[in-house]
Design an enzyme around this catalytic site. Structure first.
Site, mmCIF file in Angstrom:
data_model
loop_
_atom_site.group_PDB
_atom_site.id
_atom_site.type_symbol
_atom_site.label_atom_id
_atom_site.label_comp_id
_atom_site.label_asym_id
_atom_site.label_seq_id
_atom_site.Cartn_x
_atom_site.Cartn_y
_atom_site.Cartn_z
ATOM 1 N N GLU A 70 -4.941 1.453 2.901
ATOM 2 C CA GLU A 70 -4.722 0.239 3.704
ATOM 3 C C GLU A 70 -4.813 0.563 5.177
ATOM 4 O OE1 GLU A 70 -2.157 -2.637 6.042
ATOM 5 O OE2 GLU A 70 -2.074 -0.461 5.889
ATOM 6 N N HIS A 75 0.843 -1.202 0.000
ATOM 7 C CA HIS A 75 0.000 0.000 0.000
ATOM 8 C C HIS A 75 0.872 1.244 0.000
ATOM 9 C CE1 HIS A 75 0.179 1.371 4.327
ATOM 10 N NE2 HIS A 75 0.522 0.129 4.545
#
Ligand SMILES: *[C@@H]1O[C@H](CO)[C@@H](O)[C@H](O)[C@H]1NC(C)=O
Ligand SMILES: *[C@@H]1O[C@H](CO)[C@@H](O)[C@H](O)[C@H]1NC(C)=O
Ligand SMILES: *[C@@H]1O[C@H](CO)[C@@H](O)[C@H](O)[C@H]1NC(C)=O
Ligand SMILES: *[C@@H]1O[C@H](CO)[C@@H](O)[C@H](O)[C@H]1NC(C)=O
Ligand SMILES: *[C@@H]1O[C@H](CO)[C@@H](O)[C@H](O)[C@H]1NC(C)=O
Ligand SMILES: CC(=O)N[C@H]1CO[C@H](CO)[C@@H](O)[C@@H]1O
Length: 752
Positions: free
Chosen positions: A420, A372
């Site tokens: 995330e 992420h």
């Protein structure tokens, strides 16, 4: 399986050997000439005069490609990427994070990836009030504040950490609100800790629960506090758990107890998609808390702890702030504590960035590499160490396809996930959107979020992927000179020594819920490897989610200025991807699932049931364990037969014209065996937890759990008043595992 036309087979065979020869020629032209003389000597000509490399030389070519790829990964480039990605704080949903997404798109495009694009979702995020920081204050009897926290950490390196608002101390998805009252010290905020408080006669109802980080997910702590009647929650970084953390540092983070957008469960939050759940429903379901919560530094914690009244805490609850910790409730001298949190929920666009190296032979099979890019502040460790490495892996792989004529046989996909940190939103929405395609076409997902130390590789994966995780680690040079001097030449050597497991192999835990691999495994059933670097003690990593995670730390504390460790991680990632993309038979060992099932999971399950007080309502469950044991034994035999068949197909591939279809059949069955462990209905109360073996524990979202639904049913049974019903639920959950094992056995067979 029906036989296929000979013409097609020969064509694909000659295509492949041509490619192999081109790879040879290209490598011979490069820096690797001397190494390749050996390979050349082993070339032979078939009847038609076309040289076909023998088995060893194919392996040698593979080896050389691997070396070329590893050489191509440059520490200096990772360092440049990292600086470019961490110029400003970039939480998901902000303009700054959109700029980071654009930077990644540019990096991927410049690297030469194809079809670089973004996928946008509209998800529920949360922000503080950037103009009015959250605070904790202490009031005397007269109502006057004798202490108020700043709510903003001061930078240590203003050049890297000085952006406006970078130091804000907050937790995403906290409820807004002000609460004045008494503090109770609830240690780590686990169910066990709250049970202990009860035993000690301390009631948390109507109080402020003060808890330290460590021992599980922060969202579980706040939820536990709320469930016990607390009106506000304070989380602090105890020096005992905070390596290198300055006194003013705090750990930010999300306290949402769900992966993915809470308003669109199970479906992608695409722009325009109907939101099936409201914010109120999300709160009612206790997915996000309805009490205010905030993180404080240990400097601020000291102000509370040093005034806290009541008895001293039990011995093991004492932390490393320099006072005797007390239980409360409340401060001495009639002082009160005020928690003041400003926060808002907002629906925002988030953008995943993806790009590909298309596969030459099987374009529709993907090996996916992901990390992420959104961060709580600058994110130079979590996550952009990984983002920077992944972009360099992409560049090096494309460069290798240019300098040699190597192309991956299967497609390699690079993915940079957004949001995330808030609860795996970007990757979860992606998995929800493409669950069908991933189930049909994804070979494996390889995740690296960030590193937690600088000593050893640490790998979390499922049993069928352990072999490949080990084999690849044996090829990666050790970044630690002092380890090499001790004869530990590869990442594997230090890893196996630092974390010894069974059979002389390194210990590999099953993946938990803490990063983007979760949806791939638990929702789509795709095999995953989640890895990073860590120190021998495996404890929480320094400066986690703090203002101080900036490039200086990577360059001078975690790694050397040459980025040898970052590079080693990149090499591992690249070689894992190449191995999964190129191995004719997937390096996914389904026999390992069977072995674990019979040898461990069934044994543990039986033991757990036998430890419960004997009760006729458990007989059905125990009978299901017997059935499961028999099914596991059959699965093991079948998977061994299948392995023999796969070996045979593989051997034929090396000697004769390729039979691509046989190979494809073998690989399809490997993939579908994994998918047998996905229960489309999900586990009770958690339809997103669809993997029946490897899932996220309901009680600790960070840790992975084997057969979570079975064990949750057993926990429920232990506490149930209606034992008959609860016993049947346990039997049902075991039977679902049995069904999956049976499915796996049948998938490995030809006929039914
Ligand atoms: C690949 O080729 C380019 C251009 O010729 C060169 O700059 C680069 O160093 C080569 N890379 C490797 C790993 O040989
Ligand atoms: C304890 O720590 C606090 C905060 O870090 C500091 O202000 C105080 O002087 C320390 N007290 C002692 C006795 O060391
Ligand atoms: C890792 O451990 C070493 C000693 O083994 C220690 O010096 C270092 O501070 C630790 N680093 C991290 C990042 O935890
Ligand atoms: C690992 O971290 C420690 C602590 O900062 C440092 O002393 C050591 O040099 C680091 N190791 C490497 C290889 O960079
Ligand atoms: C797969 O795992 C089994 C069981 O541990 C092992 O015996 C076998 O050698 C492995 N297969 C391969 C191809 O490594
Ligand atoms: C609320 C409650 O009674 N919880 C208990 C449930 O059962 C476990 C043991 O399996 C106990 O540890 C809990 O205290």
């Amino acid at each position: 399986m029906p036989y296929v036309g000979v013409g097609i087979q020969q064509r694909s065979a000659s295509l492949r050997s041509h490619r192999m020869i081109r790879a040879y020629a290209a490598l011979l032209g490069g820096v690797l000439v001397s190494l390749f003389i050996v390979g050349m000597g082993k070339m032979q000509a078939d009847a038609g005069g076309v040289p076909i490399p023998r088995k060893e030389s194919i392996e040698e070519i593979q080896d050389q490609i691997g070396r070329a790829l590893m050489e191509a990964i440059e520490g200096e480039k990772i360092k440049e990427n990292l600086r470019a990605l961490t110029k400003e704080p970039h939480q998901a949903g902000t303009k700054a994070n959109e700029r980071v997404a654009k930077t990644i798109e540019k990096m991927y495009t410049a690297a030469g990836l194809q079809k670089v694009h973004t996928l946008t979702y509209d998800v529920l995020l949360s922000y503080p009030d950037w103009d009015r920081p959250n605070t904790v204050s202490i009031r005397n009897r007269a109502g006057r504040a004798v202490f108020t926290s700043r709510g903003v950490s001061a930078p240590i390196l203003p050049d890297e950490q000085g952006a406006p608002h970078a130091g804000h101390q907050w937790l995403a998805y906290s409820a807004p609100g002000t609460f004045e009252g008494d503090v109770v010290y609830a240690h780590s905020g686990t169910p066990k800790d709250f049970a202990m408080l009860k035993k000690l006669g301390i009631d948390v109802t109507g109080k402020i629960a003060m808890m330290r980080y460590g021992e599980g997910f922060r969202g579980d702590k706040v939820a536990e506090a709320q469930a016990h009647g607390a009106r506000a929650a304070i989380l602090f970084s105890d020096p005992a758990e905070s390596v290198w953390m300055p006194p003013e540092g705090v750990q930010r983070g999300s306290i949402m107890k769900l992966n993915g957008d809470p308003l669109t469960p199970l479906y992608p939050a695409k722009p325009g998609a109907y939101k099936s759940r409201t914010v109120d429903e999300v709160k009612e379901a206790r997915i996000i808390p309805s009490i205010p919560a905030l993180p404080i530094s240990y400097e601020t914690a000291y102000e509370i702890l040093s005034r806290l009244g009541g008895r001293p805490v039990p011995g093991e609850w004492q932390g490393n702030v320099n006072v005797t910790y007390r239980l409360g409730p409340g401060l001495r001298d009639g002082h009160t504590t005020v928690v003041d949190v400003k926060s808002s929920l907002e629906t925002k666009h988030v953008h995943n960035v993806v790009g590909y190296i298309p596969g030459q032979d099987e374009e529709d099979r993907y090996v996916i590499l992901g990390n992420h890019f959104d961060a709580w502040v600058y994110g130079s460790i979590d996550p952009n160490s990984g983002t920077a490495i992944l972009a360099e892996v992409a560049r090096a792989m494309v460069e290798t396809t240019k300098n040699t004529t190597w192309r991956p046989a299967r497609s390699i996909m690079f993915a940079a996930w957004d949001a995330e940190e808030y609860g795996l939103l970007g990757s979860t929405e992606f998995v929800e959107e493409f669950v069908q395609q991933l189930g049909d076409r994804a070979v494996a997902y390889l995740n690296m979020d960030c590193f937690a130390g600088n000593f050893s590789l640490d790998v979390r994966t499922i049993p069928s992927m352990r072999d490949v995780a080990i084999d690849v680690a044996k090829r990666i040079p050790n970044h630690l000179e002092e380890q090499v001097a001790l004869g530990r030449k590869t990442l594997y050597d230090t890893w196996a020594r630092t974390f010894p497991g069974q059979n002389g192999q390194p210990d590999m835990k099953i993946p938990g819920g803490g990063s983007d691999h979760a949806g791939f495994l638990t929702f789509a059933g795709v095999p995953v490897i989640d890895f990073n670097m860590i120190n021998a003690t495996r404890n929480s990593y320094p400066l986690y989610h703090s203002l101080f995670e900036t490039p200086f730390v990577n360059e001078h504390l975690y790694d050397k200025p040459d980025f040898a460790m970052h590079r080693a991680i990149g090499r591992y990632w690249a070689e894992l991807a190449r191995t999964l993309a190129d191995s004719p038979v997937f390096p996914i060992n389904v026999t390992k699932i069977a072995e674990e099932m019979g040898g461990n999971y069934v044994v543990e399950l039986r033991k757990t049931l036998n430890q419960l007080p004997a009760n006729p309502n458990l007989l059905e469950a125990k009978q299901q364990v017997d059935f499961l044991e028999k099914a596991a034994a059959k699965f093991l035999v079948r998977s061994q037969h299948f392995a023999e068949h796969a070996r045979h197909v593989n051997a034929e591939l090396q000697n004769n014209p390729y039979d691509q279809r046989k190979l494809r059949g073998v690989n399809e069955r490997i993939m579908m065996t994994e998918r047998c462990f996905v229960n489309p209905r999900g586990s009770p109360g958690a339809p997103q937890n669809r993997h029946v073996l490897y899932s996220i524990s309901e009680h600790d979202s960070y840790s992975g759990k084997v057969m979570a639904a079975v064990y949750d049913a057993i926990d429920d049974y232990a506490n149930a008043t209606d034992k008959k019903k609860a016993g049947r639920k346990v039997a049902e959950q075991i039977s679902i595992i049995y069904h999956s094992v049976h499915c796996a056995t049948n998938t490995l067979k030809h006929f039914f």
